[in-house]
Scaffold this active site. Structure first.
Site, PDB file in Angstrom:
ATOM      1  N   VAL A 178       0.834  -1.212  -0.383  1.00  0.00           N
ATOM      2  CA  VAL A 178       0.062  -0.405   0.449  1.00  0.00           C
ATOM      3  C   VAL A 178       0.698   0.629  -0.375  1.00  0.00           C
ATOM      4  CG1 VAL A 178      -1.684   0.941   0.910  1.00  0.00           C
ATOM      5  CG2 VAL A 178      -1.982  -1.731   1.044  1.00  0.00           C
ATOM      6  N   PRO A 179       1.333   1.805  -0.792  1.00  0.00           N
ATOM      7  CA  PRO A 179       1.984   2.322  -1.043  1.00  0.00           C
ATOM      8  C   PRO A 179       1.627   3.981  -0.455  1.00  0.00           C
ATOM      9  CG  PRO A 179       0.854   2.799  -2.613  1.00  0.00           C
ATOM     10  CD  PRO A 179       0.533   1.999  -2.076  1.00  0.00           C
ATOM     11  N   CYS A 180       1.861   4.120   0.707  1.00  0.00           N
ATOM     12  CA  CYS A 180       2.242   5.220   1.886  1.00  0.00           C
ATOM     13  C   CYS A 180       2.986   6.281   1.022  1.00  0.00           C
ATOM     14  CB  CYS A 180       1.569   4.900   2.905  1.00  0.00           C
ATOM     15  SG  CYS A 180       3.243   3.985   3.643  1.00  0.00           S
ATOM     16  N   HIS A 181       4.343   5.618   0.925  1.00  0.00           N
ATOM     17  CA  HIS A 181       5.666   6.300   0.154  1.00  0.00           C
ATOM     18  C   HIS A 181       5.001   7.302  -1.289  1.00  0.00           C
ATOM     19  CE1 HIS A 181       5.528   2.923  -2.550  1.00  0.00           C
ATOM     20  NE2 HIS A 181       6.426   4.059  -3.351  1.00  0.00           N
ATOM     21  N   ARG A 182       3.873   7.334  -1.806  1.00  0.00           N
ATOM     22  CA  ARG A 182       3.555   8.406  -2.710  1.00  0.00           C
ATOM     23  C   ARG A 182       2.884   9.357  -2.507  1.00  0.00           C
ATOM     24  NH1 ARG A 182       1.322   3.078  -6.912  1.00  0.00           N
ATOM     25  NH2 ARG A 182       3.947   2.111  -6.533  1.00  0.00           N
TER      26      ARG A 182
END
Lengths: 203, 155
Positions: free
Chosen positions: A170-174
């Protein structure tokens, strides 16, 4: 009543089987549905990860910076899912393969099944909307909050992303701050930047 | 009640469980008993009410598996009816201290008690708990084992 014979026994006990204990037959345990949470360590360019899966899918990804961090993750799984947590790397083969492909630049979307049970309520909605941010692009805390139906909830969105149980997948880095500042990250901002760089995004 | 992750229990106690089984059923059969012990423990683990003494709990499971194993073996091996506590013949391979051949020849209760005492380093209260006896009986079993070993070993 410690005497010579008891001392001899204790000394003998220490040299009893010099070899380590056998490995637990996790295939047999899995076949009998006795492993509720299978986990594995997996090395990546951003460090060692702990990956954990239930019968429903991948339930947890965490950065394993030291043994304390691993133990904390396993304790969280024991509390939040089931105490039947066992190292069973083969159960994570698919997740490991997809992650390897992602880090090699050969995968833009994860297809493995995800078990969302460590997320709840508003936090889950935030993470689900975060999961829709495409590879190589970014969003803001306000935008994911709005997508989750709460335009003013950007602070709560930050908290939900900060406790994302499935980073990378789940790309919370984006998710960045409005104005383009990097913002925080569970694994540290160095990793956030590294992941964005892999995806070809230029800050 | 928070139970620790099962893997933590396995990591902490696996070695002593294995050594206890080698001492009581022998190296050849210890591996099977070891797998059976941990699978049975895994099955029962989520229903466990008391996490205060997991070491005694897992050794209790191991003790029961060892008894089952010795019973099954004596049923297979001898036509004599019901010899539940027949001592296992001493078949320790080379490299295992000689004293264990004498331990292996002890009556089952003494063998188990002395293994729990010296291999797993349990207190008498925990030996009693594992074997389902009084603390007094646990003391007596250890004492009898030592007495018998003293006469045989010193011979």
């Amino acid at each position: 009543m410690t005497d010579a014979i008891e001392r001899a026994l204790r000394e003998a006990a220490h040299s009893l089987p010099a070899d380590p204990p056998p490995d637990l037959d996790t295939e047999a345990a899995a076949a009998a549905s006795l492993i509720d949470v299978a986990y594995a360590r997996h090395d990546t360019p951003v460090g060692t990860l702990v990956l954990a899966a239930t019968a429903r899918g991948l339930v947890r990804v965490s950065y394993a910076d030291d043994e304390g961090a691993v133990a904390a993750t396993l304790a969280q799984l024991a509390r939040g899912v089931s105490p039947r947590v066992l190292a069973a790397p083969r159960r994570l083969d698919e997740a490991r393969r997809e992650l390897d492909e992602y880090f090699a630049g050969a995968r833009r979307r994860f297809e493995l099944r995800v078990d969302w049970r460590l997320t709840h309520g508003f936090g889950r909605r935030i993470l689900r909307s975060t999961a829709r941010i495409p590879y190589g692009s970014v969003s803001t805390y306000a935008q994911v909050a709005a997508e989750a139906g709460s335009p003013r909830g950007f602070r709560a969105a930050g908290n939900a992303l900060g406790s994302n149980p499935l980073p990378i997948i789940v790309p919370c880095h984006r998710v960045l701050r409005a104005g383009g500042a990097l913002g925080g990250y569970t694994g540290g901002t160095g990793r956030k930047l590294a992941l964005l760089t892999i995806e070809g995004f230029e800050a | 009640m928070d139970l620790p992750p099962f893997q933590a229990l396995l990591d902490a106690e696996g070695r002593d469980v294995h050594r206890f089984l080698v001492a009581t059923v022998g190296r050849g059969d210890a591996e099977d008993c070891y797998q059976e012990t941990w699978l049975a423990a895994l099955r029962a683990y989520p229903r466990l009410r008391d996490a205060s003494n997991l070491r005694a709990w897992i050794l209790t499971v191991a003790h029961r598996k060892a008894i089952d194993h010795v019973r099954a073996r004596s049923r297979r091996a001898t036509p004599v009816a019901d010899v539940p506590e027949a001592p296992v013949p001493p078949t320790l391979p080379d490299g295992v201290p000689e004293i264990w051949t004498h331990v292996r020849a002890l009556p089952a209760k003494q063998r188990t008690a002395i293994a729990l005492r010296t291999v797993a380093d349990l207190a008498y209260a925990d030996i009693a708990r594992v074997m389902g006896t009084s603390e007094e009986a646990a003391r007596r079993n250890v004492h009898e084992a030592l007495k018998r070993l003293r006469t045989e070993y010193d011979r």
